[in-house]
Design a protein around this motif. Structure first.
Motif, PDB file in Angstrom:
ATOM      1  N   PHE A   7      78.926 -67.249  30.392  1.00  0.00           N
ATOM      2  CA  PHE A   7      78.583 -68.823  29.895  1.00  0.00           C
ATOM      3  C   PHE A   7      79.642 -69.676  30.794  1.00  0.00           C
ATOM      4  N   ILE A   8      79.446 -70.844  30.732  1.00  0.00           N
ATOM      5  CA  ILE A   8      80.041 -71.940  31.108  1.00  0.00           C
ATOM      6  C   ILE A   8      80.990 -72.560  29.906  1.00  0.00           C
ATOM      7  N   LEU A   9      82.320 -72.479  30.257  1.00  0.00           N
ATOM      8  CA  LEU A   9      83.279 -73.283  29.338  1.00  0.00           C
ATOM      9  C   LEU A   9      83.939 -74.590  30.105  1.00  0.00           C
ATOM     10  N   TYR A  10      83.479 -75.558  29.750  1.00  0.00           N
ATOM     11  CA  TYR A  10      83.945 -76.727  30.590  1.00  0.00           C
ATOM     12  C   TYR A  10      85.522 -77.082  30.312  1.00  0.00           C
ATOM     13  N   THR A  11      86.158 -77.824  31.327  1.00  0.00           N
ATOM     14  CA  THR A  11      87.540 -78.051  31.176  1.00  0.00           C
ATOM     15  C   THR A  11      87.826 -79.216  30.311  1.00  0.00           C
ATOM     16  N   ASP A  12      86.967 -80.029  29.860  1.00  0.00           N
ATOM     17  CA  ASP A  12      86.972 -81.152  28.856  1.00  0.00           C
ATOM     18  C   ASP A  12      87.448 -80.897  27.639  1.00  0.00           C
ATOM     19  N   ILE A  13      87.519 -79.676  27.299  1.00  0.00           N
ATOM     20  CA  ILE A  13      87.968 -78.955  26.084  1.00  0.00           C
ATOM     21  C   ILE A  13      89.400 -78.784  26.039  1.00  0.00           C
ATOM     22  N   HIS A  14      90.105 -79.225  27.138  1.00  0.00           N
ATOM     23  CA  HIS A  14      91.665 -78.730  27.285  1.00  0.00           C
ATOM     24  C   HIS A  14      92.314 -79.530  26.314  1.00  0.00           C
ATOM     25  N   PHE A  29      88.833 -69.468  20.707  1.00  0.00           N
ATOM     26  CA  PHE A  29      88.650 -68.637  21.689  1.00  0.00           C
ATOM     27  C   PHE A  29      87.644 -67.457  21.168  1.00  0.00           C
ATOM     28  N   LYS A  30      88.120 -66.915  19.990  1.00  0.00           N
ATOM     29  CA  LYS A  30      87.422 -65.684  19.469  1.00  0.00           C
ATOM     30  C   LYS A  30      86.226 -66.256  18.924  1.00  0.00           C
ATOM     31  N   LEU A  31      86.149 -67.228  18.150  1.00  0.00           N
ATOM     32  CA  LEU A  31      85.078 -67.927  17.558  1.00  0.00           C
ATOM     33  C   LEU A  31      83.949 -68.078  18.879  1.00  0.00           C
ATOM     34  N   ILE A  32      84.379 -68.876  19.818  1.00  0.00           N
ATOM     35  CA  ILE A  32      83.306 -69.009  20.794  1.00  0.00           C
ATOM     36  C   ILE A  32      82.886 -67.636  21.533  1.00  0.00           C
ATOM     37  N   LEU A  33      83.705 -66.785  21.811  1.00  0.00           N
ATOM     38  CA  LEU A  33      83.089 -65.352  22.212  1.00  0.00           C
ATOM     39  C   LEU A  33      81.993 -64.871  21.154  1.00  0.00           C
ATOM     40  N   SER A  34      82.345 -64.732  19.890  1.00  0.00           N
ATOM     41  CA  SER A  34      81.636 -64.241  18.983  1.00  0.00           C
ATOM     42  C   SER A  34      80.351 -65.008  18.862  1.00  0.00           C
ATOM     43  N   TYR A  35      80.378 -66.432  19.050  1.00  0.00           N
ATOM     44  CA  TYR A  35      79.019 -67.005  19.094  1.00  0.00           C
ATOM     45  C   TYR A  35      78.075 -66.624  20.351  1.00  0.00           C
ATOM     46  N   VAL A  36      78.707 -66.696  21.414  1.00  0.00           N
ATOM     47  CA  VAL A  36      77.716 -66.368  22.787  1.00  0.00           C
ATOM     48  C   VAL A  36      77.336 -64.881  22.744  1.00  0.00           C
ATOM     49  N   ASN A  37      78.078 -64.095  21.821  1.00  0.00           N
ATOM     50  CA  ASN A  37      77.546 -62.798  21.804  1.00  0.00           C
ATOM     51  C   ASN A  37      76.627 -62.565  20.473  1.00  0.00           C
ATOM     52  N   ASP A  38      76.202 -63.609  20.121  1.00  0.00           N
ATOM     53  CA  ASP A  38      75.179 -63.769  18.995  1.00  0.00           C
ATOM     54  C   ASP A  38      75.466 -63.141  17.655  1.00  0.00           C
ATOM     55  N   ILE A  55      81.726 -77.802  21.399  1.00  0.00           N
ATOM     56  CA  ILE A  55      81.522 -76.632  22.152  1.00  0.00           C
ATOM     57  C   ILE A  55      80.281 -75.892  21.908  1.00  0.00           C
ATOM     58  N   ARG A  56      79.876 -75.680  20.791  1.00  0.00           N
ATOM     59  CA  ARG A  56      78.691 -75.161  20.315  1.00  0.00           C
ATOM     60  C   ARG A  56      77.598 -75.935  20.806  1.00  0.00           C
ATOM     61  N   GLN A  57      77.537 -77.249  20.558  1.00  0.00           N
ATOM     62  CA  GLN A  57      76.457 -77.940  20.849  1.00  0.00           C
ATOM     63  C   GLN A  57      76.238 -78.016  22.516  1.00  0.00           C
ATOM     64  N   GLN A  58      77.543 -77.975  23.101  1.00  0.00           N
ATOM     65  CA  GLN A  58      77.318 -77.893  24.817  1.00  0.00           C
ATOM     66  C   GLN A  58      77.019 -76.474  25.275  1.00  0.00           C
ATOM     67  N   LEU A  59      77.046 -75.436  24.416  1.00  0.00           N
ATOM     68  CA  LEU A  59      76.717 -74.086  24.789  1.00  0.00           C
ATOM     69  C   LEU A  59      74.923 -74.157  24.552  1.00  0.00           C
ATOM     70  N   LYS A  60      74.671 -74.766  23.356  1.00  0.00           N
ATOM     71  CA  LYS A  60      73.193 -74.654  23.241  1.00  0.00           C
ATOM     72  C   LYS A  60      72.373 -75.590  24.154  1.00  0.00           C
ATOM     73  N   ARG A  61      72.959 -76.572  24.355  1.00  0.00           N
ATOM     74  CA  ARG A  61      72.532 -77.293  25.772  1.00  0.00           C
ATOM     75  C   ARG A  61      72.459 -76.547  27.209  1.00  0.00           C
ATOM     76  N   ASP A  62      73.199 -75.825  27.226  1.00  0.00           N
ATOM     77  CA  ASP A  62      73.276 -75.023  28.644  1.00  0.00           C
ATOM     78  C   ASP A  62      72.415 -73.957  28.407  1.00  0.00           C
ATOM     79  N   LEU A  63      72.386 -73.532  27.130  1.00  0.00           N
ATOM     80  CA  LEU A  63      71.223 -72.315  27.191  1.00  0.00           C
ATOM     81  C   LEU A  63      69.885 -72.835  27.375  1.00  0.00           C
TER      82      LEU A  63
END
Length: 82
Positions: A7-14, A29-38, A55-63
């Motif tokens: 998955f893509i993690l964008y630098t603007d979350i820095h 970070f663990k939450l993100i990994l848990s989310y992308v692993n369903d 971050i969740r919304q962007q991941l949904k758009r990317d999916l």
């Protein structure tokens, strides 16, 4: 995320992550990994909810974009096989 291996993690979350202490940044970070692993994580901490939601919304758009590309490529492959 449908058997995706990456998955893509964008630098603007820095800037957001810099505002978190190391413990909460690690939890995010663990939450993100848990989310992308369903694993459908449940977030009780309001700070993490606020940091994670964009971050969740962007991941949904990317999916959705990935699924659309997958369909287009499958159709192109089917046509090429004919």
């Amino acid at each position: 995320m449908e058997n995706k291996k990456s998955f893509i993690l964008y630098t603007d979350i820095h800037e957001t992550v810099k505002l978190l202490d190391n413990e909460n940044a690690g939890k995010l970070f663990k939450l993100i990994l848990s989310y992308v692993n369903d694993e459908n994580p449940i977030v009780d901490d309001m700070l993490l909810k606020i940091a994670f939601e964009p971050i969740r919304q962007q991941l949904k758009r990317d999916l959705q974009i990935w699924n659309n590309k997958k369909l287009v490529r499958a159709e192109a492959g089917r046509k090429g096989g004919l």
